[in-house]
Scaffold this motif. Sequence first.
Motif, PDB file in Angstrom:
ATOM      1  N   GLY A  27       4.201 -27.720  -6.431  1.00  0.00           N
ATOM      2  CA  GLY A  27       3.380 -26.522  -6.411  1.00  0.00           C
ATOM      3  C   GLY A  27       4.124 -25.244  -6.692  1.00  0.00           C
ATOM      4  N   GLY A  28       5.402 -25.292  -6.975  1.00  0.00           N
ATOM      5  CA  GLY A  28       6.165 -24.095  -7.317  1.00  0.00           C
ATOM      6  C   GLY A  28       6.252 -23.090  -6.183  1.00  0.00           C
ATOM      7  N   ILE A  29       5.981 -21.821  -6.495  1.00  0.00           N
ATOM      8  CA  ILE A  29       6.114 -20.746  -5.506  1.00  0.00           C
ATOM      9  C   ILE A  29       5.110 -20.923  -4.376  1.00  0.00           C
ATOM     10  CG2 ILE A  29       5.847 -18.258  -5.160  1.00  0.00           C
ATOM     11  CD1 ILE A  29       6.960 -17.886  -7.994  1.00  0.00           C
ATOM     12  N   ILE A  30       3.874 -21.272  -4.728  1.00  0.00           N
ATOM     13  CA  ILE A  30       2.852 -21.476  -3.699  1.00  0.00           C
ATOM     14  C   ILE A  30       3.253 -22.641  -2.799  1.00  0.00           C
ATOM     15  CG2 ILE A  30       0.410 -22.004  -3.300  1.00  0.00           C
ATOM     16  CD1 ILE A  30       0.907 -19.243  -4.526  1.00  0.00           C
ATOM     17  N   GLY A  31       3.794 -23.689  -3.386  1.00  0.00           N
ATOM     18  CA  GLY A  31       4.269 -24.832  -2.597  1.00  0.00           C
ATOM     19  C   GLY A  31       5.404 -24.445  -1.667  1.00  0.00           C
ATOM     20  N   ASN A  32       6.312 -23.575  -2.148  1.00  0.00           N
ATOM     21  CA  ASN A  32       7.399 -23.093  -1.299  1.00  0.00           C
ATOM     22  C   ASN A  32       6.861 -22.310  -0.109  1.00  0.00           C
ATOM     23  OD1 ASN A  32       9.594 -24.130  -2.675  1.00  0.00           O
ATOM     24  ND2 ASN A  32       9.816 -22.347  -3.966  1.00  0.00           N
ATOM     25  N   ILE A  33       5.888 -21.446  -0.361  1.00  0.00           N
ATOM     26  CA  ILE A  33       5.318 -20.648   0.726  1.00  0.00           C
ATOM     27  C   ILE A  33       4.620 -21.543   1.741  1.00  0.00           C
ATOM     28  CG2 ILE A  33       3.566 -18.911   1.276  1.00  0.00           C
ATOM     29  CD1 ILE A  33       4.275 -17.586  -1.429  1.00  0.00           C
ATOM     30  N   ILE A  34       3.830 -22.501   1.257  1.00  0.00           N
ATOM     31  CA  ILE A  34       3.127 -23.408   2.171  1.00  0.00           C
ATOM     32  C   ILE A  34       4.126 -24.260   2.941  1.00  0.00           C
ATOM     33  CG2 ILE A  34       1.568 -25.392   2.267  1.00  0.00           C
ATOM     34  CD1 ILE A  34       0.068 -24.086  -0.108  1.00  0.00           C
ATOM     35  N   ALA A  35       5.130 -24.802   2.249  1.00  0.00           N
ATOM     36  CA  ALA A  35       6.149 -25.610   2.929  1.00  0.00           C
ATOM     37  C   ALA A  35       6.907 -24.774   3.951  1.00  0.00           C
ATOM     38  CB  ALA A  35       7.113 -26.217   1.916  1.00  0.00           C
ATOM     39  N   GLY A  36       7.175 -23.514   3.622  1.00  0.00           N
ATOM     40  CA  GLY A  36       7.864 -22.624   4.559  1.00  0.00           C
ATOM     41  C   GLY A  36       7.040 -22.362   5.801  1.00  0.00           C
ATOM     42  N   PHE A  37       5.748 -22.065   5.625  1.00  0.00           N
ATOM     43  CA  PHE A  37       4.880 -21.798   6.772  1.00  0.00           C
ATOM     44  C   PHE A  37       4.673 -23.040   7.632  1.00  0.00           C
ATOM     45  CE2 PHE A  37       3.587 -17.820   4.827  1.00  0.00           C
ATOM     46  CZ  PHE A  37       3.331 -17.035   5.933  1.00  0.00           C
ATOM     47  N   VAL A  38       4.307 -24.153   7.005  1.00  0.00           N
ATOM     48  CA  VAL A  38       4.043 -25.382   7.767  1.00  0.00           C
ATOM     49  C   VAL A  38       5.332 -25.911   8.382  1.00  0.00           C
ATOM     50  CG1 VAL A  38       3.216 -27.760   7.606  1.00  0.00           C
ATOM     51  CG2 VAL A  38       2.014 -25.948   6.398  1.00  0.00           C
ATOM     52  N   GLY A  39       6.420 -25.877   7.622  1.00  0.00           N
ATOM     53  CA  GLY A  39       7.709 -26.321   8.155  1.00  0.00           C
ATOM     54  C   GLY A  39       8.183 -25.458   9.306  1.00  0.00           C
ATOM     55  N   ALA A  40       7.964 -24.146   9.205  1.00  0.00           N
ATOM     56  CA  ALA A  40       8.344 -23.248  10.298  1.00  0.00           C
ATOM     57  C   ALA A  40       7.527 -23.545  11.542  1.00  0.00           C
ATOM     58  CB  ALA A  40       8.143 -21.800   9.879  1.00  0.00           C
ATOM     59  N   TRP A  41       6.247 -23.781  11.352  1.00  0.00           N
ATOM     60  CA  TRP A  41       5.397 -24.116  12.498  1.00  0.00           C
ATOM     61  C   TRP A  41       5.854 -25.427  13.145  1.00  0.00           C
ATOM     62  CZ3 TRP A  41       1.903 -28.207  13.166  1.00  0.00           C
ATOM     63  CH2 TRP A  41       1.133 -28.125  14.324  1.00  0.00           C
ATOM     64  N   LEU A  42       6.110 -26.460  12.325  1.00  0.00           N
ATOM     65  CA  LEU A  42       6.567 -27.743  12.862  1.00  0.00           C
ATOM     66  C   LEU A  42       7.934 -27.618  13.536  1.00  0.00           C
ATOM     67  CD1 LEU A  42       5.605 -30.181   9.975  1.00  0.00           C
ATOM     68  CD2 LEU A  42       4.583 -30.068  12.244  1.00  0.00           C
ATOM     69  N   GLY A  43       8.845 -26.922  12.872  1.00  0.00           N
ATOM     70  CA  GLY A  43      10.185 -26.762  13.431  1.00  0.00           C
ATOM     71  C   GLY A  43      10.177 -26.013  14.745  1.00  0.00           C
ATOM     72  N   GLN A  44       9.384 -24.953  14.840  1.00  0.00           N
ATOM     73  CA  GLN A  44       9.323 -24.194  16.080  1.00  0.00           C
ATOM     74  C   GLN A  44       8.567 -24.955  17.163  1.00  0.00           C
ATOM     75  OE1 GLN A  44       7.815 -20.323  15.045  1.00  0.00           O
ATOM     76  NE2 GLN A  44       9.759 -19.684  14.186  1.00  0.00           N
ATOM     77  N   ALA A  45       7.601 -25.782  16.775  1.00  0.00           N
ATOM     78  CA  ALA A  45       6.879 -26.575  17.767  1.00  0.00           C
ATOM     79  C   ALA A  45       7.783 -27.648  18.371  1.00  0.00           C
ATOM     80  CB  ALA A  45       5.647 -27.221  17.134  1.00  0.00           C
ATOM     81  N   VAL A  46       8.628 -28.240  17.536  1.00  0.00           N
ATOM     82  CA  VAL A  46       9.491 -29.327  18.011  1.00  0.00           C
ATOM     83  C   VAL A  46      10.793 -28.799  18.617  1.00  0.00           C
ATOM     84  CG1 VAL A  46      10.823 -31.345  17.277  1.00  0.00           C
ATOM     85  CG2 VAL A  46       8.520 -30.986  16.384  1.00  0.00           C
ATOM     86  N   LEU A  47      11.420 -27.834  17.955  1.00  0.00           N
ATOM     87  CA  LEU A  47      12.747 -27.383  18.366  1.00  0.00           C
ATOM     88  C   LEU A  47      12.747 -26.108  19.202  1.00  0.00           C
ATOM     89  CD1 LEU A  47      14.551 -27.999  14.968  1.00  0.00           C
ATOM     90  CD2 LEU A  47      14.576 -29.457  16.989  1.00  0.00           C
ATOM     91  N   GLY A  48      11.647 -25.378  19.222  1.00  0.00           N
ATOM     92  CA  GLY A  48      11.584 -24.154  20.010  1.00  0.00           C
ATOM     93  C   GLY A  48      11.900 -22.924  19.181  1.00  0.00           C
ATOM     94  N   ASP A  49      11.939 -21.781  19.842  1.00  0.00           N
ATOM     95  CA  ASP A  49      12.141 -20.487  19.188  1.00  0.00           C
ATOM     96  C   ASP A  49      13.541 -19.956  19.415  1.00  0.00           C
ATOM     97  OD1 ASP A  49       9.557 -20.452  18.272  1.00  0.00           O
ATOM     98  OD2 ASP A  49       8.793 -19.308  19.963  1.00  0.00           O
ATOM     99  N   TRP A  50      14.560 -20.690  19.017  1.00  0.00           N
ATOM    100  CA  TRP A  50      15.930 -20.226  19.217  1.00  0.00           C
ATOM    101  C   TRP A  50      16.511 -19.786  17.880  1.00  0.00           C
ATOM    102  CZ3 TRP A  50      19.419 -23.301  16.573  1.00  0.00           C
ATOM    103  CH2 TRP A  50      18.960 -24.553  16.197  1.00  0.00           C
ATOM    104  N   GLY A  51      17.534 -19.015  17.946  1.00  0.00           N
ATOM    105  CA  GLY A  51      18.192 -18.527  16.736  1.00  0.00           C
ATOM    106  C   GLY A  51      17.621 -17.193  16.286  1.00  0.00           C
ATOM    107  N   PRO A  52      18.152 -16.679  15.203  1.00  0.00           N
ATOM    108  CA  PRO A  52      17.682 -15.377  14.707  1.00  0.00           C
ATOM    109  C   PRO A  52      16.241 -15.467  14.214  1.00  0.00           C
ATOM    110  CG  PRO A  52      19.213 -16.375  13.153  1.00  0.00           C
ATOM    111  CD  PRO A  52      19.212 -17.241  14.372  1.00  0.00           C
ATOM    112  N   GLU A  53      15.518 -14.368  14.366  1.00  0.00           N
ATOM    113  CA  GLU A  53      14.127 -14.318  13.931  1.00  0.00           C
ATOM    114  C   GLU A  53      13.950 -13.274  12.840  1.00  0.00           C
ATOM    115  OE1 GLU A  53      11.053 -13.997  16.806  1.00  0.00           O
ATOM    116  OE2 GLU A  53      11.897 -15.544  18.084  1.00  0.00           O
ATOM    117  N   VAL A  54      13.181 -13.637  11.828  1.00  0.00           N
ATOM    118  CA  VAL A  54      12.806 -12.727  10.749  1.00  0.00           C
ATOM    119  C   VAL A  54      11.318 -12.942  10.500  1.00  0.00           C
ATOM    120  CG1 VAL A  54      13.126 -12.139   8.317  1.00  0.00           C
ATOM    121  CG2 VAL A  54      15.084 -12.855   9.686  1.00  0.00           C
ATOM    122  N   ALA A  55      10.547 -11.869  10.543  1.00  0.00           N
ATOM    123  CA  ALA A  55       9.094 -11.918  10.326  1.00  0.00           C
ATOM    124  C   ALA A  55       8.438 -12.937  11.265  1.00  0.00           C
ATOM    125  CB  ALA A  55       8.768 -12.222   8.876  1.00  0.00           C
TER     126      ALA A  55
END
Length: 84
Positions: A27-55
């Motif tokens: 999906g190119g750029i749109i795929g990157n954005i979707i993967a970033g959002f969904v991956g961020a949600w999954l990563g934060q759900a499983v691993l928590g909210d540690w480390g530096p935060e941006v947006a």
Amino acid sequence: MSFIWALIVGGVIGWLAGLIVGRDVPGGIIGNIIAGFVGAWLGQAVLGDWGPEVAEFAIIPAIIGAAVLVLLLSFVMRAFRKAS
């Protein structure tokens, strides 16, 4: 403006995940954005909210979650191509 910033950061997270895994995000750029959002949600759900935060993304768990998501998506897409 914060929504645009979140889209940019989500796209960068998805792009980094694709680089780490060594596979292109469908999906190119749109795929990157979707993967970033969904991956961020999954990563934060499983691993928590540690480390530096941006947006409001905890960067390290977001990149890990997005990398796992990109890897899983690439396996699923490959399986569908072989099945056809």
